[in-house]
Design an enzyme around this catalytic site. Structure first.
Site, PDB file in Angstrom:
ATOM      1  N   LYS A   3      -2.863 -10.696  -8.454  1.00 14.26           N
ATOM      2  CA  LYS A   3      -3.942 -11.827  -7.959  1.00 14.26           C
ATOM      3  C   LYS A   3      -5.547 -11.081  -8.709  1.00 14.26           C
ATOM      4  O   LYS A   3      -5.482 -10.006  -8.888  1.00 14.26           O
ATOM      5  CB  LYS A   3      -4.253 -11.830  -6.715  1.00 14.26           C
ATOM      6  CG  LYS A   3      -4.101 -10.777  -6.041  1.00 14.26           C
ATOM      7  CD  LYS A   3      -4.908 -10.776  -4.529  1.00 14.26           C
ATOM      8  CE  LYS A   3      -5.366  -9.097  -4.394  1.00 14.26           C
ATOM      9  NZ  LYS A   3      -6.510  -9.052  -3.379  1.00 14.26           N
ATOM     10  N   LYS A   7       0.837  -1.406   0.194  1.00 14.34           N
ATOM     11  CA  LYS A   7       0.143   0.019   0.211  1.00 14.34           C
ATOM     12  C   LYS A   7       0.523   1.358  -0.104  1.00 14.34           C
ATOM     13  O   LYS A   7       0.290   2.251  -0.693  1.00 14.34           O
ATOM     14  CB  LYS A   7      -1.067  -0.334   1.350  1.00 14.34           C
ATOM     15  CG  LYS A   7      -1.981  -1.104   0.969  1.00 14.34           C
ATOM     16  CD  LYS A   7      -2.933  -0.618   0.251  1.00 14.34           C
ATOM     17  CE  LYS A   7      -3.689  -2.271  -0.429  1.00 14.34           C
ATOM     18  NZ  LYS A   7      -4.605  -2.773   0.759  1.00 14.34           N
ATOM     19  N   LYS A  66      -9.998  -6.298  -6.180  1.00 11.93           N
ATOM     20  CA  LYS A  66     -11.289  -5.198  -6.470  1.00 11.93           C
ATOM     21  C   LYS A  66     -10.933  -3.728  -7.617  1.00 11.93           C
ATOM     22  O   LYS A  66     -11.871  -3.291  -8.199  1.00 11.93           O
ATOM     23  CB  LYS A  66     -12.140  -5.128  -5.626  1.00 11.93           C
ATOM     24  CG  LYS A  66     -13.704  -6.216  -5.298  1.00 11.93           C
ATOM     25  CD  LYS A  66     -13.892  -5.588  -3.749  1.00 11.93           C
ATOM     26  CE  LYS A  66     -13.987  -5.929  -2.952  1.00 11.93           C
ATOM     27  NZ  LYS A  66     -13.526  -6.285  -1.655  1.00 11.93           N
TER      28      LYS A  66
END
Ligand code: ADP
Length: 349
Positions: free
Chosen positions: A212, A130, A215
């Protein structure tokens, strides 16, 4: 005379004997659910709901660490709820609720922050990811994300946490924090374990062969449960391939392994073994394979999409689901927090 610690253990044992094993998990309302959420998490929720006491949460507070603007929050929460229900989750059987509706979470999170160390939090892989992705907003909530997640889980004294492979490290941290609490103050919490019905936690790869499905990243390489049929076909056809193997029985490059992996999720065993054979004798046509995968994905995704659309339009029903879910979750949270305050010695007046 029994001491306070023994008394608490006695109460806890009684509580645990009375209850079925407890399951807890959450999904952030940061966009439409995708195939990774389904196979990593929601599919297991549905299988667990008949046998266990289950708490499934829309993690709206967690989403503030990366999506501080709340304009879209309501609609995103409604989407996640509808999609979970469309996948087979039954709000009558489980507590389906929003994280921000259970205020006890914030209290437990506060206590746990005092048992979590800056060094271990800074080493967390998701934190480092992040920091790379949003260098302009490295907030303390990002750093303490695994602490809040621990509070969510142990607030219900959960033993099983159905999650995908990306959450393995967070679960290990949750066990550490729960154990630290138990050692310091008294045995309140079971050790939470990541749970999957197979032997291994699932990771659904993205269609571009990198990372992966997710969203909020790689949107064209992720298959969402809301994608229309044409978009599904288009995305699958764009998946990375090459000109095919030239030596029989050769090993597969990662991006080809991923396409076979996706096929295993939705296609029949006959279809999969046909393409395996074609691969092994070097006659595979990736165009045909992707066409087949596209059709099988459409067959899998379209009924869920249609159901979710119908539920999303019923705002009153979703409100009732949230109210009922929050009520069940608060009841369990209140019981835990009474125990927590007692063992911590906070009921001293
Ligand atoms: P996302 O990373 O897409 O925002 P969340 O962080 O809300 O998803 O995770 C919700 C659940 O879905 C978690 O249990 C997580 O492990 C699982 N999950 C997310 N992406 C994948 C994936 N690609 N494969 C398997 N499980 C996944």
């Amino acid at each position: 005379m029994i001491n306070q610690k023994q008394q608490t253990s006695f109460y806890l044992r009684r509580l645990m004997d009375m209850n079925k094993k407890i399951v807890m998990s959450g999904i952030r309302p940061t966009g439409f659910l995708h195939l990774g959420n389904y196979f990593g998490a929601v599919k297991n929720y549905v299988r667990l709901q008949d046998e266990f006491e289950c708490y499934f949460m829309v993690a709206d507070l967690h989403s503030l660490t990366t999506h501080p603007d709340t304009k879209e929050l309501k609609i995103n929460v409604q989407r996640v709820l509808s999609e979970n229900i469309a996948c087979g989750l039954d709000p009558e059987k489980v507590a389906l609720y929003c994280q921000s509706h259970v205020h006890e979470t914030a209290e437990l999170y506060l206590y746990l922050t005092m048992l979590a160390y800056k060094g271990e939090l800074e080493k967390t892989t998701t934190f480092k990811d992040k920091v790379r992705l949003q260098p302009e907003n490295i907030n303390a909530g990002l750093l303490t994300y695994p602490v809040l997640q621990t509070a969510d889980i142990i607030l219900h004294r959960a033993s099983y946490v159905p999650v995908g492979k990306d959450q393995e490290q967070h679960l290990e941290m949750a066990r550490n924090f729960a154990n630290r609490f138990n050692h310091r103050y008294g045995d309140v919490f079971p050790e939470p374990q990541a749970f999957n019905f197979g032997d291994e936690l699932v990771k659904v790869p993205s269609l571009d062969g990198a990372g992966k499905m997710s969203k909020s990243e790689n949107q064209f390489a992720t298959l969402y449960l809301s994608d229309d049929d044409e978009l599904i076909r288009k995305k699958v056809m764009k998946a990375k391939t090459d000109s095919g193997p030239t030596v029989p029985n050769s090993s597969k490059p990662d991006y080809i392994e991923n396409i076979f992996g996706l096929m295993k999720l939705v296609s029949s065993p006959e279809v999969i073994s046909k393409f395996e054979e074609d691969y092994n004798n070097c006659t595979i046509r990736y165009g045909d394979m992707k066409k087949q995968l596209g059709e099988d994905m459409v067959k899998f995704i379209s009924p869920i999409r249609e159901k979710a659309d119908a539920i999303r339009n019923n705002e009153q029903y979703l409100k009732e689901v949230m109210e009922k879910g929050a009520e069940k979750a608060r009841k369990s949270a209140r019981a835990t927090m009474e125990l927590v305050r007692e063992v911590m010695g906070l009921n001293y007046f």
